[in-house]
Design a protein around this motif. Structure first.
Motif, PDB file in Angstrom:
ATOM      1  N   HIS A 252       0.837  -1.207   0.000  1.00 19.48           N
ATOM      2  CA  HIS A 252       0.000   0.000   0.000  1.00 19.48           C
ATOM      3  C   HIS A 252       0.870   1.255   0.000  1.00 19.48           C
ATOM      4  O   HIS A 252       0.651   2.186  -0.780  1.00 19.48           O
ATOM      5  N   ALA A 256       1.278   4.492  -2.552  1.00 25.71           N
ATOM      6  CA  ALA A 256       0.807   5.787  -2.063  1.00 25.71           C
ATOM      7  C   ALA A 256       1.853   6.877  -2.243  1.00 25.71           C
ATOM      8  O   ALA A 256       1.532   7.986  -2.690  1.00 25.71           O
ATOM      9  N   LEU A 259       2.207   7.763  -5.970  1.00 31.48           N
ATOM     10  CA  LEU A 259       1.054   8.513  -6.455  1.00 31.48           C
ATOM     11  C   LEU A 259       1.062   9.925  -5.878  1.00 31.48           C
ATOM     12  O   LEU A 259       0.760  10.899  -6.590  1.00 31.48           O
ATOM     13  N   SER A 329      -7.813  -0.082  -5.150  1.00 24.94           N
ATOM     14  CA  SER A 329      -7.776   1.366  -4.931  1.00 24.94           C
ATOM     15  C   SER A 329      -9.165   1.965  -5.081  1.00 24.94           C
ATOM     16  O   SER A 329      -9.892   1.665  -6.029  1.00 24.94           O
ATOM     17  N   VAL A 361      -5.251   4.071  -1.503  1.00 28.00           N
ATOM     18  CA  VAL A 361      -4.372   3.419  -2.467  1.00 28.00           C
ATOM     19  C   VAL A 361      -4.292   1.927  -2.161  1.00 28.00           C
ATOM     20  O   VAL A 361      -3.964   1.526  -1.045  1.00 28.00           O
ATOM     21  N   LEU A 369      -1.578   2.784 -11.348  1.00 22.56           N
ATOM     22  CA  LEU A 369      -2.363   3.763 -10.600  1.00 22.56           C
ATOM     23  C   LEU A 369      -2.100   5.174 -11.127  1.00 22.56           C
ATOM     24  O   LEU A 369      -3.033   5.973 -11.288  1.00 22.56           O
TER      25      LEU A 369
END
Length: 380
Positions: A252, A256, A259, A329, A361, A369
């Motif tokens: 995760h 994250a 992103l 997500s 996320v 993503l």
């Protein structure tokens, strides 16, 4: 044992008859007694169940608590914890907490005689100034939902200890893998086990973890008395999910931060809320009290609601849905979804605007993503 080893093994070895490697699901609603005065530890599943007890042992171990009670939902865990207070008591809490918690405090528990002050808890002086003669507790949510503000847990606990107050922390966003509030002085920790502890978006549940015997007994009594215990099958699902908590949280977090960095540089994004970014105002504090920065982030698009809607309606891979903490997500709009139960004035005071989008996320590849988010932002 190491944390991840406890995730896998605590609460598991319960079957002495067949030596099952997983915890059995005891679906029985009732258990027969040996005689009129003794039984094997359980009599009725509302009061206690072997599968649920296994989960409670596991979560208590992970959080470093004395005991735990698993509940039917995250909100039932919060409600159960609030029974530690009595009518007339005053509780200090954040001004930017989860919308469901705000609704419970602001609209429901006030009718039952509790009093709340919603303050910006990033400034410890605000907490000190909010203390009244009838103040009995402080509710901590860190990082906050949805703007990922970080509260100084040890600092809050120091204030609470000096004033003789009970501290309760919602640790849902980070899980005990990334943050253990009791090690920083918190008395009670609550979770929505629906989220990262279970991790697969297929169950709802909650947990209340206590560090001392007196509060443990009170919470156990309340959960039984008002029928808040989670079902055996739900308990089994969460216990199964916890086994992979560590590896999931690492996956995760990897997505994250990548992103967040992408969004932070995007020309159509006004601001990113993620403690893992060095530009986050509480980055250093988060680093000092957390093992990692988690997988929740929010951002404000440039413009207003039309631009936010365009992003939300054109996302690829991300699912438009409430909740969080699953392997997939999710993206949601606090204005009409997770925080719609807050008053408009409260949302604005907390900093939630029509430009704000919250992201949970998952564990997909970060490049996918970013591509999905880029596609949506380019539609503005």
């Amino acid at each position: 044992m190491d944390f991840q080893t406890r995730c896998v093994h605590v609460g598991v070895n319960k079957d002495g008859t067949f030596n099952s490697c997983t915890t059995p699901i005891y679906t029985s609603s009732t258990f027969y007694w040996d005689n009129l005065t003794t039984h094997r530890g359980f009599d009725y599943t509302r009061s206690g169940n072997p599968t649920r007890r296994a989960l409670e042992e596991n979560i208590a171990s992970l959080e470093g608590g004395t005991d735990c009670r698993a509940t039917a939902t995250g909100m039932s865990a919060i409600h159960s914890a609030m029974f530690l207070f009595k009518p007339g008591d005053h509780i200090i809490t954040g001004h930017d907490i989860y919308g469901g918690t705000f609704r419970l405090f602001y609209s429901v528990l006030t009718e039952q005689g509790l009093e709340f002050s919603f303050v910006d808890m990033q400034d410890l002086d605000n907490v000190r100034k909010a203390i009244k003669p009838n103040t009995k507790g402080i509710w901590i949510e860190t990082p906050s939902n949805p703007l990922l503000r970080v509260v100084d847990i040890a600092g809050i606990c120091g204030i609470a200890k000096q004033a003789g107050l009970t501290t309760i922390a919602d640790n849902t966003f980070l899980s005990p893998y990334l943050q253990r509030p009791m090690e920083l002085g918190v008395d009670v920790v609550v979770h929505s086990t629906t989220k990262y502890l279970n991790g697969h978006s297929d169950v709802v549940g909650g947990a209340v973890v206590t560090r001392d015997k007196e509060r443990s007994e009170r919470v156990a009594y309340i959960v039984n008395a008002i029928g808040q215990g989670c079902s055996p099958f739900d308990a089994w699902l969460v216990l199964r999910g916890i086994k992979t908590l560590g590896p999931r949280m690492e996956a995760h977090q990897k997505g994250a931060i990548e992103l967040a960095r992408f969004l932070d540089k995007h020309p159509k994004v006004e601001r990113v809320y993620y403690p893992g970014l060095e530009t986050h105002p509480q980055h250093a504090l988060a680093k000092s009290q957390q093992k990692g920065f988690g997988a929740m982030l929010s951002f404000d698009v440039k413009g207003g609601r039309p631009e936010a809607e365009r992003v939300l309606n054109n996302l690829q891979l991300f699912q438009l849905a409430e909740s969080l903490g699953g392997v997939e997500s999710l993206v949601e709009y606090p204005e009409t979804m997770s925080h719609a139960s807050m008053t408009l004035e409260a949302r604005r005071a907390a900093g939630i605007s029509e430009r704000t989008i919250r992201v949970s996320v998952g564990i997909e590849h970060p490049a996918d993503l970013i591509a999905g988010m880029s596609h949506a932002l380019n539609k503005i």
